[in-house]
Design a protein around this motif. Structure first.
Motif, short mmCIF file in Angstrom:
data_model
loop_
_atom_site.label_atom_id
_atom_site.label_comp_id
_atom_site.label_asym_id
_atom_site.label_seq_id
_atom_site.Cartn_x
_atom_site.Cartn_y
_atom_site.Cartn_z
N ILE A 163 42.32 37.84 32.15
CA ILE A 163 43.38 38.65 32.74
C ILE A 163 43.00 39.11 34.14
CG2 ILE A 163 44.65 40.82 32.57
CD1 ILE A 163 44.51 40.58 29.54
N GLY A 164 41.77 39.62 34.29
CA GLY A 164 41.36 40.21 35.55
C GLY A 164 40.97 39.20 36.61
N LEU A 165 39.91 38.42 36.33
CA LEU A 165 39.33 37.56 37.36
C LEU A 165 39.99 36.20 37.50
CD1 LEU A 165 35.51 38.34 37.12
CD2 LEU A 165 37.21 39.20 38.74
N VAL A 166 40.95 35.91 36.62
CA VAL A 166 41.70 34.65 36.77
C VAL A 166 43.15 34.96 37.13
CG1 VAL A 166 42.47 32.51 35.68
CG2 VAL A 166 40.15 33.36 35.24
N PHE A 167 43.89 35.55 36.20
CA PHE A 167 45.33 35.73 36.42
C PHE A 167 45.64 36.73 37.54
CE2 PHE A 167 49.42 37.83 35.11
CZ PHE A 167 50.23 36.79 35.52
N LEU A 168 45.10 37.95 37.44
CA LEU A 168 45.42 38.96 38.45
C LEU A 168 44.80 38.62 39.80
CD1 LEU A 168 45.23 42.37 36.54
CD2 LEU A 168 47.25 41.12 37.30
N GLN A 169 43.60 38.05 39.79
CA GLN A 169 43.02 37.65 41.07
C GLN A 169 43.87 36.56 41.72
OE1 GLN A 169 38.89 35.90 43.08
NE2 GLN A 169 39.02 36.06 40.87
N GLY A 170 44.34 35.61 40.93
CA GLY A 170 45.21 34.58 41.48
C GLY A 170 46.49 35.16 42.06
N ASP A 171 47.08 36.13 41.35
CA ASP A 171 48.29 36.76 41.85
C ASP A 171 48.03 37.53 43.13
OD1 ASP A 171 49.83 35.73 39.88
OD2 ASP A 171 50.34 37.62 38.92
N ALA A 172 46.87 38.19 43.21
CA ALA A 172 46.53 38.93 44.43
C ALA A 172 46.44 38.00 45.63
CB ALA A 172 45.21 39.68 44.23
#
Length: 249
Positions: free
Chosen positions: A57-66
């Motif tokens: 959730i944090g270092l893949v999905f949300l980082q990608g969205d950022a």
């Protein structure tokens, strides 16, 4: 907002596809942990499962969205996009920190060794680099003391390391997924066990999500167009550094 270039026709579809892939990755990670690993809980043997879910959730999905913020928010002010970009990274970091604490706490309770595998080394490197990237980015782009010239010189490095850390995050997640399968399935992994098939599909989706985000980021014609005030600042900086005067343009 007059004069702002419209979003390229294909960009919204690629962004939508990236979100579909990202949410599917998160959902499949939860399904894998729920169906084959017993679910998630903090005060039990299931504490370890907090780690992969939080990291995805944090270092893949949300980082990608950022990373995609500056492609998606094309008409908002530069300040607004910076704040959204920074906040998404904060949320990603906090969630990843929970996942990191979970795995170290679990290992401590079980008496397991820490930081001996390639996955753990890469994971710690990603976490440290991610924190440093955010701190330096905040200092240059959100903290009011940084000059325009410093921001302009550092921006290419910030963009490069952001993409590199994201790519390393996806690779580390794939290493962790493979490690978890080998620990549990062992020789049965080669027998096409249902858990192995599901996890392999999850790994492919992780790789596709990472590749799609990087593709969107590297399309030069999809970059966020500079607005009037940004162009004025850029022209002022050029005037100061090159000695041009407005009358000479």
């Amino acid at each position: 907002m007059d004069g702002v270039a419209p979003a390229p026709g294909a960009l919204p579809y690629y962004v939508a596809l990236s979100q579909l892939l990202g949410l599917t990755v998160v959902a499949m990670t939860g399904a894998w942990l729920g169906v084959y690993r017993g679910g998630i809980a903090w005060e039990s043997a299931l504490q370890f499962n907090v780690h992969p879910l939080c990291m995805v959730i944090g270092l893949v999905f949300l980082q990608g969205d950022a990373l995609l913020v500056h492609r998606v928010f094309r008409k908002e002010t530069k300040r607004t996009t910076k704040v959204v970009h920074g906040l998404l990274h904060v949320f990603a970091f906090v969630i990843a920190l929970v996942g990191l604490v979970a795995v170290f706490d679990y290992h401590k309770k079980k008496g397991y060794a820490d930081l001996y595998s390639l996955h753990s080394w890469c994971g710690l490197l990603v976490f440290v680099l991610y924190l440093l990237q955010w701190l330096v980015g905040f200092s240059f782009f959100l903290f009011p003391g940084a000059s325009f010239s410093l921001r302009s010189r550092y921006r290419p490095q910030h963009v490069f390391f952001g993409a590199a850390i994201f790519l390393l995050s996806v690779g580390t997640a794939l290493l962790g997924l493979k490690e978890a399968l080998l620990f549990k399935l062992g020789a049965q992994y080669s027998a096409f066990q249902p858990e192995g098939v599901l996890a392999n599909a999850l790994g492919l989706l992780l790789a596709c999500f990472g590749a799609l985000v990087l593709y969107i980021l590297t399309r030069a014609d999809w970059k966020r167009p500079a607005q009037a005030e940004e162009q004025a600042l850029s022209m002022d900086f050029k005037t100061l550094t090159e000695g041009d005067s407005p009358s000479s343009q």
